[in-house]
Scaffold this active site. Structure first.
Site, PDB file in Angstrom:
ATOM      1  N   GLY A  12       4.014   4.770  -1.217  1.00 53.04           N
ATOM      2  CA  GLY A  12       4.713   4.264  -2.388  1.00 53.04           C
ATOM      3  C   GLY A  12       3.780   3.430  -3.232  1.00 53.04           C
ATOM      4  O   GLY A  12       2.729   2.991  -2.758  1.00 53.04           O
ATOM      5  N   CYS A  30       0.601  -2.718   2.909  1.00 52.55           N
ATOM      6  CA  CYS A  30       0.660  -2.634   1.442  1.00 52.55           C
ATOM      7  C   CYS A  30      -0.742  -2.410   0.894  1.00 52.55           C
ATOM      8  O   CYS A  30      -1.682  -3.066   1.351  1.00 52.55           O
ATOM      9  CB  CYS A  30       1.232  -3.947   0.907  1.00 52.55           C
ATOM     10  SG  CYS A  30       1.303  -4.033  -0.883  1.00 52.55           S
ATOM     11  N   HIS A  49      10.351  -1.896  -0.233  1.00 55.01           N
ATOM     12  CA  HIS A  49       9.040  -2.538  -0.403  1.00 55.01           C
ATOM     13  C   HIS A  49       8.605  -2.461  -1.878  1.00 55.01           C
ATOM     14  O   HIS A  49       8.146  -3.457  -2.447  1.00 55.01           O
ATOM     15  CB  HIS A  49       8.038  -1.818   0.519  1.00 55.01           C
ATOM     16  CG  HIS A  49       6.631  -2.305   0.413  1.00 55.01           C
ATOM     17  ND1 HIS A  49       5.988  -2.922   1.466  1.00 55.01           N
ATOM     18  CD2 HIS A  49       5.733  -2.250  -0.591  1.00 55.01           C
ATOM     19  CE1 HIS A  49       4.753  -3.236   1.085  1.00 55.01           C
ATOM     20  NE2 HIS A  49       4.576  -2.832  -0.162  1.00 55.01           N
ATOM     21  N   GLU A  50       8.777  -1.283  -2.485  1.00 57.37           N
ATOM     22  CA  GLU A  50       8.329  -1.110  -3.877  1.00 57.37           C
ATOM     23  C   GLU A  50       9.226  -1.868  -4.846  1.00 57.37           C
ATOM     24  O   GLU A  50       8.742  -2.442  -5.825  1.00 57.37           O
ATOM     25  CB  GLU A  50       8.263   0.380  -4.250  1.00 57.37           C
ATOM     26  CG  GLU A  50       7.375   1.264  -3.381  1.00 57.37           C
ATOM     27  CD  GLU A  50       6.004   0.687  -3.095  1.00 57.37           C
ATOM     28  OE1 GLU A  50       5.471  -0.070  -3.923  1.00 57.37           O
ATOM     29  OE2 GLU A  50       5.455   0.981  -2.010  1.00 57.37           O
TER      30      GLU A  50
HETATM   31 NI    NI Z   1       3.018  -2.755  -1.501  1.00 51.25          NI
END
Ligand code: NI
Length: 166
Positions: free
Chosen positions: A46, A89, A131-132
């Site tokens: 992502g 991330c 998360h995004e």
């Molecule tokens: Ni991230």
């Protein structure tokens, strides 16, 4: 198309609240194409626009069998359950930690054609969506773990950066 530079921990843009998209102009479509190329080049699941330095509410996730999913102004409108899994991330490289997330989410958004869509996902994609969307509100996954563990991980990140800069 171009591979964009990923903004890393410490860059102010990662802490800003991103602005909603009012109109899907060609500039936005070009940005989405570049984001897709960047995400796949870095083997991410992502990517959010603030990660490439653009404070706008656009996220991409790799929907596996569904292919690339582009979500503009995404919002979680329904959820189910909780699950703890390891997460990382592209903007916090080399750091992984277990994070508690909703196990199933329904997200409402616009697609790149400006159509209103709703998607319901579980597992890794549900995690990536949360998360995004967090990135659009200036939240990083390390904000969602305990204070002591966060401190340990951030020290690790700092040491890594020092090594890279020599
Ligand atoms: Ni991230």
């Amino acid at each position: 198309m171009a591979i964009l530079e990923i903004k890393e921990y410490g860059e102010p843009v990662l802490r800003e609240k991103a602005i909603p998209i009012k109109e899907i102009i060609p500039e936005i479509l070009n940005l989405i194409k570049d984001m897709a190329e960047t995400m796949y080049a870095d083997s991410g699941v992502g990517l959010a626009a603030p990660q490439v330095g653009v404070s706008k509410r656009i996220i991409l996730v790799d929907g596996e069998e569904d292919g690339l999913i582009v979500l503009i102004n995404p919002m979680i409108i329904q959820s189910e359950g909780e699950v703890v899994e390891e997460e990382g991330c592209l903007s916090v490289p080399g750091i992984y930690s277990k994070v508690k997330r909703l196990s199933k989410v329904t997200v409402k958004a616009l697609n790149e054609n400006g159509d209103s869509i709703e998607i319901t996902k579980e597992g890794l994609i549900a995690r990536a969506l949360q998360h995004e969307i967090d990135h659009l509100d200036g939240i990083l996954f390390i904000d969602r773990i305990g204070r002591m563990e966060r401190q340990i991980l951030l020290n690790k990140l700092k040491k890594k950066k020092q090594k890279n800069s020599v």
